[in-house]
Scaffold this motif. Structure first.
Motif, PDB file in Angstrom:
ATOM      1  N   LYS A  43       2.033  -8.684   0.418  1.00 19.22           N
ATOM      2  CA  LYS A  43       3.074  -7.648   0.428  1.00 19.22           C
ATOM      3  C   LYS A  43       2.478  -6.318   0.881  1.00 19.22           C
ATOM      4  O   LYS A  43       1.414  -5.915   0.408  1.00 19.22           O
ATOM      5  N   VAL A  79      -0.166  -0.918  -4.432  1.00 16.19           N
ATOM      6  CA  VAL A  79       0.606  -1.155  -5.653  1.00 16.19           C
ATOM      7  C   VAL A  79       0.919   0.168  -6.343  1.00 16.19           C
ATOM      8  O   VAL A  79       0.013   0.966  -6.613  1.00 16.19           O
ATOM      9  N   ASP A  84       9.372  -5.022  -6.995  1.00 21.87           N
ATOM     10  CA  ASP A  84       8.804  -6.264  -6.468  1.00 21.87           C
ATOM     11  C   ASP A  84       8.321  -7.197  -7.572  1.00 21.87           C
ATOM     12  O   ASP A  84       8.497  -8.412  -7.490  1.00 21.87           O
ATOM     13  N   ILE A  85       7.678  -6.622  -8.591  1.00 19.74           N
ATOM     14  CA  ILE A  85       7.143  -7.432  -9.699  1.00 19.74           C
ATOM     15  C   ILE A  85       7.476  -6.747 -11.015  1.00 19.74           C
ATOM     16  O   ILE A  85       7.151  -5.578 -11.213  1.00 19.74           O
ATOM     17  N   HIS A 104       2.398   1.427  -9.831  1.00 18.37           N
ATOM     18  CA  HIS A 104       2.715   0.939 -11.172  1.00 18.37           C
ATOM     19  C   HIS A 104       3.706   1.869 -11.859  1.00 18.37           C
ATOM     20  O   HIS A 104       3.571   3.099 -11.797  1.00 18.37           O
ATOM     21  N   SER A 150      -2.303 -10.977  -8.903  1.00 14.19           N
ATOM     22  CA  SER A 150      -2.879 -10.822  -7.571  1.00 14.19           C
ATOM     23  C   SER A 150      -2.266 -11.806  -6.588  1.00 14.19           C
ATOM     24  O   SER A 150      -1.951 -11.454  -5.447  1.00 14.19           O
ATOM     25  N   VAL A 208       3.946  -2.694  -3.009  1.00 13.71           N
ATOM     26  CA  VAL A 208       4.410  -3.355  -4.223  1.00 13.71           C
ATOM     27  C   VAL A 208       4.772  -2.306  -5.267  1.00 13.71           C
ATOM     28  O   VAL A 208       3.937  -1.469  -5.631  1.00 13.71           O
ATOM     29  N   HIS A 215       5.494  -2.194  -9.042  1.00 12.42           N
ATOM     30  CA  HIS A 215       5.322  -3.028 -10.236  1.00 12.42           C
ATOM     31  C   HIS A 215       5.857  -2.289 -11.453  1.00 12.42           C
ATOM     32  O   HIS A 215       5.444  -1.159 -11.733  1.00 12.42           O
ATOM     33  N   ALA A 229       1.233 -10.647  -5.700  1.00 11.12           N
ATOM     34  CA  ALA A 229       1.236  -9.436  -4.873  1.00 11.12           C
ATOM     35  C   ALA A 229       0.659  -9.667  -3.489  1.00 11.12           C
ATOM     36  O   ALA A 229       0.862  -8.841  -2.579  1.00 11.12           O
ATOM     37  N   LEU A 261      -7.491  -8.009  -8.307  1.00 11.63           N
ATOM     38  CA  LEU A 261      -6.906  -7.316  -7.169  1.00 11.63           C
ATOM     39  C   LEU A 261      -8.002  -6.651  -6.337  1.00 11.63           C
ATOM     40  O   LEU A 261      -8.891  -5.989  -6.873  1.00 11.63           O
ATOM     41  N   GLU A 312      -4.818  -3.052  -4.213  1.00 13.72           N
ATOM     42  CA  GLU A 312      -4.425  -2.116  -5.260  1.00 13.72           C
ATOM     43  C   GLU A 312      -3.883  -0.822  -4.678  1.00 13.72           C
ATOM     44  O   GLU A 312      -3.006  -0.192  -5.248  1.00 13.72           O
TER      45      GLU A 312
END
Length: 284
Positions: free
Chosen positions: A87, A126, A166-167, A128, A81, A90, A92, A84, A118, A123
């Motif tokens: 941003k 984001v 990003d992650i 995933h 968290s 994101v 991920h 992130a 998060l 969220e």
């Protein structure tokens, strides 16, 4: 709509067809989402991938669902968290995502949302991605409604554009090769979870004679630098069956013969030590 993915056949940029949820490139190569709930980016008939037995997958799923790893999940979610935070969008990537447990843990859309730090607004920003070489693990992740784009792909060539993620998170796996760094943005974050010096100490005492605590050796790639480290230590009571599963999850089961495995299964471990280090890394 353009995506961050590239075609595994011609390396052209892929576009998403919203209605079918299939990907296609300008050279008319198509990748459709299969009935098992993931996309296959495998192009070579020689690709063997990897797989775990149904018994292994079930044992790991039950162990994680038991709540034993809740202190780990809370700490990992908190660090994620923080990384992130701020941003707008994101991407991920969970490298070697297995059955998607950590993605679900990081997402407020999962049944484990109470463990995630998060916010709902964060969220929403984001996306995933989970990659694996094990088709049965991805099937399990899809079956558990993992809120991610799940991709079957060889690890030696990830189907993402360079500098697109990003992650990147690496849990229960080793960081191998340079693909994770290639796809990571220059200002991106790599979160690597590694076992600490006393991880599963009482179990290791069953395996190694005259076990001594040694300083941790990270063996990180030369082209990364450490931004921050978070120590995650806790204790939990573990049954013999759970202990065997933990050995499997930590690549220690190959050191256990049948006689020792039987002995461990018959033993309860009170206050077993869990010792992790979560590394926040970036590209040099």
């Amino acid at each position: 709509m353009d995506s961050i993915l590239v075609c595994p056949i011609c390396a052209e940029s892929l576009q998403l067809h919203e209605q079918s949820q299939g990907y296609y490139c300008n050279n008319k190569h198509h990748i459709d989402k299969n009935a098992q709930g993931y996309w296959s980016f495998v192009t070579s008939p020689k690709f063997k991938g990897s797989s775990e037995s149904r018994q292994q997958l079930r044992a790991k799923r039950f162990l994680k669902a038991s709540g034993i790893l809740s202190p780990l999940v809370k700490q990992v979610s908190s660090v994620f968290s923080d990384v992130a935070e701020g941003k707008d969008e994101v991407n991920h990537l969970n490298y070697q995502c297995n059955d998607g447990f950590y993605i679900r843990s990081l997402s407020t859309l999962s049944t484990l949302s109470t463990l995630s730090t998060l916010s709902a607004q964060a969220e929403d920003n984001v996306t995933h991605w989970g990659v694996s070489e094990a088709d049965n693990a991805l099937f399990a992740a899809s079956k558990d409604t993992t809120p991610a784009n799940l991709l079957l792909t060889p690890f030696k060539k990830l189907p993402f554009k360079s500098d697109a993620i990003d992650i990147v998170t690496v849990f229960e796996a080793q960081l191998k090769g340079k693909e994770c760094l290639r796809v990571l943005k220059p200002d991106g974050a790599l979160l690597l979870l590694v076992p600490g010096a006393r991880h599963l100490w009482q179990l290791k005492q069953k395996i190694y004679q005259n076990l001594l605590e040694k300083p941790q050796q990270l063996n990180l790639p030369k082209d990364v630098e450490i931004i921050n480290t978070t120590e995650i230590k806790f204790n939990a009571d573990v049954s013999g069956e759970q202990a065997i599963t933990l050995l499997d999850m930590n690549n220690l089961s190959w050191r256990v013969n049948d006689e020792l495995a039987h002995q461990i299964k018959q033993t309860s471990f009170e206050q077993l030590e869990f010792d992790y280090v979560l590394l926040h890394l970036k590209k040099r």
